[in-house]
Write an enzyme that holds these catalytic residues in place. Structure first.
Site, PDB file in Angstrom:
ATOM      1  N   LYS A 194      63.295  53.632  22.286  1.00 17.67           N
ATOM      2  CA  LYS A 194      64.110  54.822  21.477  1.00 17.67           C
ATOM      3  C   LYS A 194      63.283  54.914  19.896  1.00 17.67           C
ATOM      4  O   LYS A 194      63.202  55.803  19.472  1.00 17.67           O
ATOM      5  CB  LYS A 194      65.582  54.270  21.008  1.00 17.67           C
ATOM      6  CG  LYS A 194      66.396  54.203  22.054  1.00 17.67           C
ATOM      7  CD  LYS A 194      67.752  53.854  21.940  1.00 17.67           C
ATOM      8  CE  LYS A 194      67.761  52.478  21.096  1.00 17.67           C
ATOM      9  NZ  LYS A 194      67.480  51.415  22.004  1.00 17.67           N
ATOM     10  N   ARG A 252      76.403  53.798  18.365  1.00 13.95           N
ATOM     11  CA  ARG A 252      76.421  52.518  19.423  1.00 13.95           C
ATOM     12  C   ARG A 252      77.776  52.504  19.930  1.00 13.95           C
ATOM     13  O   ARG A 252      78.075  51.646  20.878  1.00 13.95           O
ATOM     14  CB  ARG A 252      75.957  51.516  18.755  1.00 13.95           C
ATOM     15  CG  ARG A 252      74.657  51.189  19.365  1.00 13.95           C
ATOM     16  CD  ARG A 252      74.007  49.826  18.435  1.00 13.95           C
ATOM     17  NE  ARG A 252      73.155  49.149  19.079  1.00 13.95           N
ATOM     18  CZ  ARG A 252      71.921  49.137  18.831  1.00 13.95           C
ATOM     19  NH1 ARG A 252      71.406  50.009  17.827  1.00 13.95           N
ATOM     20  NH2 ARG A 252      71.073  48.486  19.445  1.00 13.95           N
ATOM     21  N   ARG A 280      57.008  41.786  23.591  1.00 15.37           N
ATOM     22  CA  ARG A 280      57.138  42.500  22.197  1.00 15.37           C
ATOM     23  C   ARG A 280      56.654  41.477  20.723  1.00 15.37           C
ATOM     24  O   ARG A 280      57.128  40.455  20.969  1.00 15.37           O
ATOM     25  CB  ARG A 280      58.347  43.227  21.680  1.00 15.37           C
ATOM     26  CG  ARG A 280      58.423  43.759  20.229  1.00 15.37           C
ATOM     27  CD  ARG A 280      59.340  44.918  19.893  1.00 15.37           C
ATOM     28  NE  ARG A 280      60.800  44.085  20.281  1.00 15.37           N
ATOM     29  CZ  ARG A 280      61.870  45.136  20.117  1.00 15.37           C
ATOM     30  NH1 ARG A 280      61.622  46.354  19.796  1.00 15.37           N
ATOM     31  NH2 ARG A 280      63.100  44.653  20.238  1.00 15.37           N
ATOM     32  N   ARG A 312      60.619  39.210  17.351  1.00 18.53           N
ATOM     33  CA  ARG A 312      61.645  39.442  16.883  1.00 18.53           C
ATOM     34  C   ARG A 312      62.754  38.512  16.939  1.00 18.53           C
ATOM     35  O   ARG A 312      62.962  37.908  17.997  1.00 18.53           O
ATOM     36  CB  ARG A 312      62.091  40.990  17.029  1.00 18.53           C
ATOM     37  CG  ARG A 312      62.859  41.835  16.263  1.00 18.53           C
ATOM     38  CD  ARG A 312      63.040  43.163  16.393  1.00 18.53           C
ATOM     39  NE  ARG A 312      64.376  43.503  17.161  1.00 18.53           N
ATOM     40  CZ  ARG A 312      64.766  44.494  17.486  1.00 18.53           C
ATOM     41  NH1 ARG A 312      64.017  45.577  17.250  1.00 18.53           N
ATOM     42  NH2 ARG A 312      65.822  44.651  18.021  1.00 18.53           N
ATOM     43  N   ARG A 314      72.404  41.333  24.296  1.00 12.95           N
ATOM     44  CA  ARG A 314      72.169  42.453  23.946  1.00 12.95           C
ATOM     45  C   ARG A 314      72.559  43.633  24.952  1.00 12.95           C
ATOM     46  O   ARG A 314      73.127  44.767  24.896  1.00 12.95           O
ATOM     47  CB  ARG A 314      70.796  42.797  23.187  1.00 12.95           C
ATOM     48  CG  ARG A 314      70.854  42.172  22.017  1.00 12.95           C
ATOM     49  CD  ARG A 314      69.392  41.952  21.365  1.00 12.95           C
ATOM     50  NE  ARG A 314      68.554  43.250  21.240  1.00 12.95           N
ATOM     51  CZ  ARG A 314      67.288  43.299  21.357  1.00 12.95           C
ATOM     52  NH1 ARG A 314      66.530  42.190  21.228  1.00 12.95           N
ATOM     53  NH2 ARG A 314      66.671  44.530  21.146  1.00 12.95           N
TER      54      ARG A 314
HETATM   55  P1  AP5 Z   1      61.164  50.252  21.097  1.00  7.71           P
HETATM   56  O1  AP5 Z   1      60.668  51.433  20.738  1.00  7.71           O
HETATM   57  O2  AP5 Z   1      61.437  49.227  19.871  1.00  7.71           O
HETATM   58  O3  AP5 Z   1      62.524  50.438  22.042  1.00  7.71           O
HETATM   59  P2  AP5 Z   1      63.862  50.457  21.270  1.00  7.71           P
HETATM   60  O4  AP5 Z   1      64.798  51.172  22.393  1.00  7.71           O
HETATM   61  O5  AP5 Z   1      63.925  50.889  20.064  1.00  7.71           O
HETATM   62  O6  AP5 Z   1      64.167  48.873  21.538  1.00  7.71           O
HETATM   63  P3  AP5 Z   1      65.095  47.956  20.522  1.00  7.71           P
HETATM   64  O7  AP5 Z   1      64.994  46.522  20.780  1.00  7.71           O
HETATM   65  O8  AP5 Z   1      64.649  48.088  19.189  1.00  7.71           O
HETATM   66  O9  AP5 Z   1      66.559  48.529  20.223  1.00  7.71           O
HETATM   67  P4  AP5 Z   1      67.954  47.745  20.196  1.00  7.71           P
HETATM   68  O10 AP5 Z   1      68.493  48.905  20.021  1.00  7.71           O
HETATM   69  O11 AP5 Z   1      68.221  46.558  20.766  1.00  7.71           O
HETATM   70  O12 AP5 Z   1      67.648  47.551  18.614  1.00  7.71           O
HETATM   71  P5  AP5 Z   1      68.114  48.039  17.102  1.00  7.71           P
HETATM   72  O13 AP5 Z   1      66.980  47.823  16.198  1.00  7.71           O
HETATM   73  O14 AP5 Z   1      68.648  49.245  17.254  1.00  7.71           O
HETATM   74  O15 AP5 Z   1      60.134  49.566  22.189  1.00  7.71           O
HETATM   75  C1  AP5 Z   1      60.605  48.233  22.752  1.00  7.71           C
HETATM   76  C2  AP5 Z   1      59.172  47.470  22.946  1.00  7.71           C
HETATM   77  O16 AP5 Z   1      58.641  48.322  24.174  1.00  7.71           O
HETATM   78  C3  AP5 Z   1      58.016  47.552  22.258  1.00  7.71           C
HETATM   79  O17 AP5 Z   1      57.118  46.616  22.252  1.00  7.71           O
HETATM   80  C4  AP5 Z   1      57.467  48.799  22.668  1.00  7.71           C
HETATM   81  O18 AP5 Z   1      55.675  48.742  22.184  1.00  7.71           O
HETATM   82  C5  AP5 Z   1      57.386  48.850  24.065  1.00  7.71           C
HETATM   83  N1  AP5 Z   1      57.334  50.119  24.459  1.00  7.71           N
HETATM   84  C6  AP5 Z   1      58.120  51.278  24.096  1.00  7.71           C
HETATM   85  N2  AP5 Z   1      57.785  52.234  24.849  1.00  7.71           N
HETATM   86  C7  AP5 Z   1      57.345  51.886  26.075  1.00  7.71           C
HETATM   87  C8  AP5 Z   1      56.760  52.353  27.195  1.00  7.71           C
HETATM   88  N3  AP5 Z   1      57.063  53.697  27.519  1.00  7.71           N
HETATM   89  N4  AP5 Z   1      56.124  51.594  28.214  1.00  7.71           N
HETATM   90  C9  AP5 Z   1      55.788  50.381  27.937  1.00  7.71           C
HETATM   91  N5  AP5 Z   1      56.224  49.783  26.803  1.00  7.71           N
HETATM   92  C10 AP5 Z   1      56.713  50.491  25.846  1.00  7.71           C
HETATM   93  O19 AP5 Z   1      69.479  47.214  16.901  1.00  7.71           O
HETATM   94  C11 AP5 Z   1      68.969  45.903  16.660  1.00  7.71           C
HETATM   95  C12 AP5 Z   1      70.850  44.889  16.191  1.00  7.71           C
HETATM   96  O20 AP5 Z   1      71.106  45.739  14.903  1.00  7.71           O
HETATM   97  C13 AP5 Z   1      71.673  45.427  17.249  1.00  7.71           C
HETATM   98  O21 AP5 Z   1      71.689  44.414  18.343  1.00  7.71           O
HETATM   99  C14 AP5 Z   1      72.958  45.251  16.497  1.00  7.71           C
HETATM  100  O22 AP5 Z   1      73.182  43.819  16.060  1.00  7.71           O
HETATM  101  C15 AP5 Z   1      72.410  45.924  15.074  1.00  7.71           C
HETATM  102  N6  AP5 Z   1      72.687  47.418  15.039  1.00  7.71           N
HETATM  103  C16 AP5 Z   1      72.060  48.397  14.880  1.00  7.71           C
HETATM  104  N7  AP5 Z   1      72.460  49.397  15.009  1.00  7.71           N
HETATM  105  C17 AP5 Z   1      73.778  49.448  14.855  1.00  7.71           C
HETATM  106  C18 AP5 Z   1      74.726  50.217  15.135  1.00  7.71           C
HETATM  107  N8  AP5 Z   1      74.789  51.587  15.142  1.00  7.71           N
HETATM  108  N9  AP5 Z   1      75.989  49.589  15.248  1.00  7.71           N
HETATM  109  C19 AP5 Z   1      76.360  48.100  15.329  1.00  7.71           C
HETATM  110  N10 AP5 Z   1      75.124  47.227  15.221  1.00  7.71           N
HETATM  111  C20 AP5 Z   1      73.945  47.899  15.103  1.00  7.71           C
END
Ligand code: AP5
Length: 224
Positions: free
Chosen positions: A20, A95, A132, A160, A171
């Site tokens: 994402k 979410r 990652r 991370r 997660r």
């Molecule tokens: P990346 O692009 O970072 O993937 P992502 O889907 O953004 O993954 P995240 O782990 O950041 O998502 P998340 O939803 O768990 O975390 P968030 O920060 O939102 O890619 C991941 C890896 O894969 C990278 O190394 C990338 O290079 C690689 N990659 C990407 N595309 C690829 C491809 N096509 N092929 C191969 N490799 C690839 O949330 C973190 C925490 O914050 C949550 O757990 C929660 O506690 C809190 N939080 C955030 N938003 C909310 C909300 N709205 N409500 C409540 N809590 C929240």
């Protein structure tokens, strides 16, 4: 008569590691839109040691979700800023069904949401998150060619804090329990699309561009 140009309001859905953030960043840069990542906003608050960051740290490190009320307030405020008028790319919000319902309220009169759900098998998600590395200073995801230091700010590369194996599994459980239901919430809408995220990043970018073009009727215009 010239039709008014509508905003391009994009929401990225998908499990942890689906890509994402990667795709939101690319799409936002190409289209000159602000990328709004709630994960980034929370991580910045943690680093800055604000009251919100201090309150969110333990929840994030446990792989759980921060409360709806706080998240809705953060995003609601962010979407009042003028840079979001031409549109935005939301990464990590909504979410929960409560957040999605609140977003509909925030969007009242601002045009349709284009919702992109990125689908990736669980084994690939686990592989990606285990591999990652992020910059410990600016937080950016490190591409493979960065060996030890961030190519943007020179900071050291680190794991991370929520990418440990046990936390990643939590997660994913939280995703299935609390976030997956919003796919049902949006799936009947004409501006909802699913894309295959288990492909090289450039191929995913092209799929996403194509999906968004398909639901658009002109540059920056979205069929409601
Ligand atoms: P990346 O692009 O970072 O993937 P992502 O889907 O953004 O993954 P995240 O782990 O950041 O998502 P998340 O939803 O768990 O975390 P968030 O920060 O939102 O890619 C991941 C890896 O894969 C990278 O190394 C990338 O290079 C690689 N990659 C990407 N595309 C690829 C491809 N096509 N092929 C191969 N490799 C690839 O949330 C973190 C925490 O914050 C949550 O757990 C929660 O506690 C809190 N939080 C955030 N938003 C909310 C909300 N709205 N409500 C409540 N809590 C929240």
């Amino acid at each position: 008569m010239q039709r008014p140009t509508l905003a391009l309001n994009v929401v990225m859905l998908g499990p942890p590691g689906a890509g994402k953030g990667t795709q939101a960043e690319r799409f936002a840069r190409t289209h000159g839109l602000p990328k709004i990542s709630t994960g980034d906003i929370l991580r910045e608050a943690v680093v800055a040691g604000t009251p919100m960051g201090q309150a969110a740290t333990a929840t994030m490190d446990a792989g759980e979700l921060v409360g709806d009320e706080v998240m809705i307030e953060i995003v609601g405020e962010r979407l009042t800023r003028p840079d979001t008028r031409p549109g935005f790319v939301l990464d990590g919000f909504p979410r929960t069904v409560a957040q999605a319902t609140a977003l509909d309220g925030i969007m009242d009169g601002r045009g349709a949401l284009v919702v992109i759900d990125i689908v990736v098998p669980e084994e690939a998600l686990l592989r990606r998150l285990a591999a990652r590395r992020i910059c410990g200073s600016c937080g950016v995801n490190a591409p493979v060619e960065w060996i030890a230091a961030c190519g943007t700010c020179g900071g050291a590369l680190v794991v991370r804090t929520d990418d440990g194996n046990g936390i990643v599994r939590e997660r994913l459980r939280v995703y299935h329990r609390q976030t997956r239901p919003i796919v049902e919430f949006y799936s009947g809408r004409p501006t909802f699309r699913t894309i295959d995220g288990n492909q090289p990043p450039d191929v995913v970018t092209a799929s996403m561009d194509g999906a968004i073009r398909e639901v658009s009727v002109g540059p920056g215009e979205v069929r409601a």
